[in-house]
Write an enzyme that holds these catalytic residues in place. Structure first.
Site, PDB file in Angstrom:
ATOM      1  N   CYS A 139       0.938  -1.395  -0.044  1.00 18.74           N
ATOM      2  CA  CYS A 139      -0.034   0.040   0.063  1.00 18.74           C
ATOM      3  C   CYS A 139       1.135   1.322   0.047  1.00 18.74           C
ATOM      4  O   CYS A 139       1.799   1.358   0.678  1.00 18.74           O
ATOM      5  CB  CYS A 139      -0.948   0.199   1.280  1.00 18.74           C
ATOM      6  N   CYS A 184       0.051   4.936   6.965  1.00 24.97           N
ATOM      7  CA  CYS A 184      -0.353   4.760   8.253  1.00 24.97           C
ATOM      8  C   CYS A 184       0.521   4.199   9.184  1.00 24.97           C
ATOM      9  O   CYS A 184       0.871   2.923   8.812  1.00 24.97           O
ATOM     10  CB  CYS A 184      -1.604   3.928   7.980  1.00 24.97           C
ATOM     11  N   CYS A 207       0.194   0.387  10.396  1.00 28.86           N
ATOM     12  CA  CYS A 207      -0.461  -0.783   9.473  1.00 28.86           C
ATOM     13  C   CYS A 207       1.004  -1.502   8.676  1.00 28.86           C
ATOM     14  O   CYS A 207       1.868  -1.011   8.239  1.00 28.86           O
ATOM     15  CB  CYS A 207      -1.128  -0.008   8.291  1.00 28.86           C
ATOM     16  N   CYS A 228     -16.467  -9.489   5.052  1.00 30.45           N
ATOM     17  CA  CYS A 228     -15.728  -8.411   4.908  1.00 30.45           C
ATOM     18  C   CYS A 228     -14.414  -8.523   4.208  1.00 30.45           C
ATOM     19  O   CYS A 228     -13.362  -9.193   4.625  1.00 30.45           O
ATOM     20  CB  CYS A 228     -15.476  -7.629   6.291  1.00 30.45           C
ATOM     21  N   CYS A 244     -19.216  -6.677   3.154  1.00 33.66           N
ATOM     22  CA  CYS A 244     -18.749  -5.368   3.616  1.00 33.66           C
ATOM     23  C   CYS A 244     -17.415  -5.445   2.883  1.00 33.66           C
ATOM     24  O   CYS A 244     -16.912  -6.337   2.728  1.00 33.66           O
ATOM     25  CB  CYS A 244     -18.567  -5.628   5.241  1.00 33.66           C
ATOM     26  N   CYS A 261     -19.535   1.288   8.230  1.00 27.88           N
ATOM     27  CA  CYS A 261     -18.896   0.570   9.451  1.00 27.88           C
ATOM     28  C   CYS A 261     -17.746   1.638   9.803  1.00 27.88           C
ATOM     29  O   CYS A 261     -16.627   1.740   8.706  1.00 27.88           O
ATOM     30  CB  CYS A 261     -18.510  -0.673   8.902  1.00 27.88           C
ATOM     31  N   ARG A 286     -18.117  -2.867  17.710  1.00 30.01           N
ATOM     32  CA  ARG A 286     -17.402  -4.122  17.434  1.00 30.01           C
ATOM     33  C   ARG A 286     -15.976  -4.057  18.185  1.00 30.01           C
ATOM     34  O   ARG A 286     -15.084  -3.249  18.187  1.00 30.01           O
ATOM     35  CB  ARG A 286     -17.027  -4.187  15.916  1.00 30.01           C
TER      36      ARG A 286
HETATM   37  N1  SAM Z   1      -6.940   0.497   2.888  1.00 30.10           N
HETATM   38  C1  SAM Z   1      -7.969   0.776   3.502  1.00 30.10           C
HETATM   39  C2  SAM Z   1      -8.156   1.727   4.609  1.00 30.10           C
HETATM   40  O1  SAM Z   1      -7.173   2.207   5.211  1.00 30.10           O
HETATM   41  O2  SAM Z   1      -9.120   2.372   4.794  1.00 30.10           O
HETATM   42  C3  SAM Z   1      -8.677  -0.662   3.972  1.00 30.10           C
HETATM   43  C4  SAM Z   1      -7.899  -1.616   4.762  1.00 30.10           C
HETATM   44  S1  SAM Z   1      -7.153  -0.926   6.403  1.00 30.10           S
HETATM   45  C5  SAM Z   1      -6.186  -2.116   6.757  1.00 30.10           C
HETATM   46  C6  SAM Z   1      -8.569  -0.868   7.521  1.00 30.10           C
HETATM   47  C7  SAM Z   1      -8.317  -0.436   8.842  1.00 30.10           C
HETATM   48  O3  SAM Z   1      -7.614  -1.625   9.603  1.00 30.10           O
HETATM   49  C8  SAM Z   1      -7.728   0.658   9.173  1.00 30.10           C
HETATM   50  O4  SAM Z   1      -8.591   1.961   8.863  1.00 30.10           O
HETATM   51  C9  SAM Z   1      -7.264   0.462  10.359  1.00 30.10           C
HETATM   52  O5  SAM Z   1      -8.411   1.026  11.353  1.00 30.10           O
HETATM   53  C10 SAM Z   1      -7.137  -0.913  10.759  1.00 30.10           C
HETATM   54  N2  SAM Z   1      -5.813  -1.425  10.947  1.00 30.10           N
HETATM   55  C11 SAM Z   1      -4.957  -1.656  10.217  1.00 30.10           C
HETATM   56  N3  SAM Z   1      -3.871  -1.884  10.792  1.00 30.10           N
HETATM   57  C12 SAM Z   1      -3.993  -2.021  12.064  1.00 30.10           C
HETATM   58  C13 SAM Z   1      -3.284  -2.608  13.326  1.00 30.10           C
HETATM   59  N4  SAM Z   1      -2.025  -2.745  13.371  1.00 30.10           N
HETATM   60  N5  SAM Z   1      -3.871  -2.466  14.505  1.00 30.10           N
HETATM   61  C14 SAM Z   1      -5.217  -2.184  14.408  1.00 30.10           C
HETATM   62  N6  SAM Z   1      -6.054  -1.907  13.575  1.00 30.10           N
HETATM   63  C15 SAM Z   1      -5.329  -1.674  12.379  1.00 30.10           C
HETATM   64  C1  DTB Z   2     -11.306  -2.502  11.333  1.00 33.31           C
HETATM   65  O1  DTB Z   2     -11.775  -1.889  12.027  1.00 33.31           O
HETATM   66  N1  DTB Z   2     -10.521  -3.498  11.646  1.00 33.31           N
HETATM   67  C2  DTB Z   2     -10.196  -4.557  10.598  1.00 33.31           C
HETATM   68  C3  DTB Z   2     -11.062  -4.054   9.390  1.00 33.31           C
HETATM   69  N2  DTB Z   2     -11.922  -2.986  10.028  1.00 33.31           N
HETATM   70  C4  DTB Z   2     -10.903  -3.923   8.030  1.00 33.31           C
HETATM   71  C5  DTB Z   2      -8.850  -4.591   9.981  1.00 33.31           C
HETATM   72  C6  DTB Z   2      -7.843  -4.801  11.355  1.00 33.31           C
HETATM   73  C7  DTB Z   2      -6.575  -5.092  11.063  1.00 33.31           C
HETATM   74  C8  DTB Z   2      -5.468  -5.435  11.706  1.00 33.31           C
HETATM   75  C9  DTB Z   2      -4.014  -5.654  11.405  1.00 33.31           C
HETATM   76  C10 DTB Z   2      -3.833  -6.803  10.122  1.00 33.31           C
HETATM   77  O2  DTB Z   2      -4.544  -7.968  10.514  1.00 33.31           O
HETATM   78  O3  DTB Z   2      -3.313  -6.508   9.252  1.00 33.31           O
HETATM   79 FE1  SF4 Z   3      -2.941   1.236   3.285  1.00 33.65          FE
HETATM   80 FE2  SF4 Z   3      -2.762   0.352   5.454  1.00 33.65          FE
HETATM   81 FE3  SF4 Z   3      -3.203   2.655   5.619  1.00 33.65          FE
HETATM   82 FE4  SF4 Z   3      -5.315   1.026   4.513  1.00 33.65          FE
HETATM   83  S1  SF4 Z   3      -4.480   1.215   6.860  1.00 33.65           S
HETATM   84  S2  SF4 Z   3      -4.483   2.724   3.564  1.00 33.65           S
HETATM   85  S3  SF4 Z   3      -3.942  -0.613   3.828  1.00 33.65           S
HETATM   86  S4  SF4 Z   3      -1.571   1.432   4.836  1.00 33.65           S
END
Ligand code: SAM
Ligand code: DTB
Ligand code: SF4
Length: 346
Positions: free
Chosen positions: A54, A58, A61, A98, A129, A189, A261
């Site tokens: 990506c 973030c 992430c 989802c 979702c 959501c 959730r």
């Molecule tokens: N890329 C899209 C976005 O950012 O909206 C969708 C996928 S992203 C992985 C979805 C959500 O996963 C993020 O908004 C964040 O709230 C959650 N997330 C990602 N990494 C995480 C982590 N290490 N711990 C908790 N939540 C995480």
């Molecule tokens: C949300 O609020 N949490 C989920 C889902 N929506 C997409 C994602 C959590 C991701 C946790 C880190 C991972 O597994 O990569």
């Molecule tokens: Fe990309 Fe992760 Fe940020 Fe979603 S949360 S936009 S997958 S870096």
């Protein structure tokens, strides 16, 4: 629904977070019971349909290409794989599926491919979702037309802490996408992550912003940061577990009709902490061994936990339209407390 408030002030929300723990839980639980079956939990299964690589930054992430986390970039999964995984999730008891993609936003050419996945998952009789990053109105409409029920797009943190965590987009970008999603009639959501080093006041800011959206999100995921080696937030001081419960309780109090959730971070939580979260008003979980790239409790552990707590899984009911109905219409399958272990909703 007129009884839902959208005008919570930051100081009111902070005052709730500041309550003595027992007072807060008592109030949150009373509101929970007034709006929901306190022994019913909705179960969603996640699948990463496009992993890693990506371009966003973030700081939490593992899928951001710029951090070395060991997550390899993959292509969009084929439709057959998605259908296979959704079929397995349904058999294990999930009612919502989802699909997550590590995109800043989908390319227009990706949308028909995701739409085909949505149609196929819907045809299995599951709620759908998707979480694909920022959307235009036209993209949101194409997904809705394919049968998408919910779009996940988190605000993630307080407006004033956002730039400390993400620099490649801003808070307004998130609000704009949520606007496009609502406009075409998709359910939202939308929640955030706690444990990123934010203050209690900033947690109040996240919750207040969520409750000030034109409609309360129908699902409000509260994630506890999963610390992944290689991300900038790895090594952040751990959040006091009671502070996490407080966040759930205040989400329940100020968004009483929404499904709250208990999301990422459950793999590192004790059963006792999760039980407190359910008492405080959480009534939805991610179910299945994996979130997107990180672990989640295994399904047998969740089945045992539900059985020990006398919790049953919430079935989909065609009458449940949205949280703004402010009433629980859902058909709850009635199981004697503690009697069920397999599969979750059966
Ligand atoms: N890329 C899209 C976005 O950012 O909206 C969708 C996928 S992203 C992985 C979805 C959500 O996963 C993020 O908004 C964040 O709230 C959650 N997330 C990602 N990494 C995480 C982590 N290490 N711990 C908790 N939540 C995480
Ligand atoms: C949300 O609020 N949490 C989920 C889902 N929506 C997409 C994602 C959590 C991701 C946790 C880190 C991972 O597994 O990569
Ligand atoms: Fe990309 Fe992760 Fe940020 Fe979603 S949360 S936009 S997958 S870096």
């Amino acid at each position: 629904m007129s009884s839902l408030r959208h005008d919570w002030s930051r100081s009111e929300v902070l005052a709730l977070l500041d309550l003595p723990f027992a007072d807060l839980l008592q109030r949150a639980h009373a509101v929970h019971r007034a709006h929901h079956d306190a022994n019913a939990v909705q179960v969603s299964t996640l699948l990463s349909i496009k992993t890693g690589g990506c371009p966003e930054d973030c700081a939490y992430c593992p899928q951001a290409a710029r951090y070395s986390t060991g997550v390899e970039a993959e292509k969009l999964l084929p439709l057959e794989t998605v259908v296979e995984r959704a079929t397995q999730a349904k058999a294990a008891g999930a009612t919502r599926f989802c699909m997550g993609a590590a995109w800043r936003s989908p390319k227009d050419r990706d949308v028909p491919k995701v739409a085909a996945m949505i149609r196929a998952v819907r045809a299995l009789g599951m709620e759908t979702c998707a979480t694909l990053g920022m959307l235009t109105s036209a993209q949101a409409e194409a997904l809705r037309a394919a049968g998408l029920d919910y779009y996940n797009h988190n605000l993630d943190t307080a407006p004033e802490f956002y730039a400390d965590v993400i620099k490649t987009r801003d808070f307004q970008d998130r609000l704009d996408t949520l606007g496009h999603v609502r406009k075409v009639g998709l359910k939202t959501c939308c929640g955030g992550i706690v444990g990123m080093g934010e203050s209690r006041e900033q947690r109040a800011g996240l919750l207040q912003t969520l409750a000030s959206l034109p409609d309360h999100p129908q699902s409000v995921p509260i994630n506890r940061l999963v610390q992944v080696e290689g991300t900038p937030l790895a090594g952040t001081a751990l959040l006091d577990p009671f502070e996490f419960v407080r966040t759930i309780a205040v989400a329940r109090l100020i968004m009483p009709a929404s499904m709250v959730r208990l999301s990422a971070g459950r793999a590192e939580m004790s059963d006792e902490l999760q039980a407190l979260c359910f008492f405080a008003g959480a009534n939805s979980i991610f179910y299945g061994e994996k979130l997107l790239t990180t672990g989640n409790p295994d399904v047998h552990a969740d089945q045992r936990l539900f059985a020990r707590l006398g919790i049953h899984a919430l079935e989909i009911d065609a009458n449940v339209d949205d949280a703004s109905a402010n009433t629980v219409h859902a058909d709850i399958i009635d199981h004697p407390a503690g009697a069920r272990a397999d599969p979750i909703p059966a």
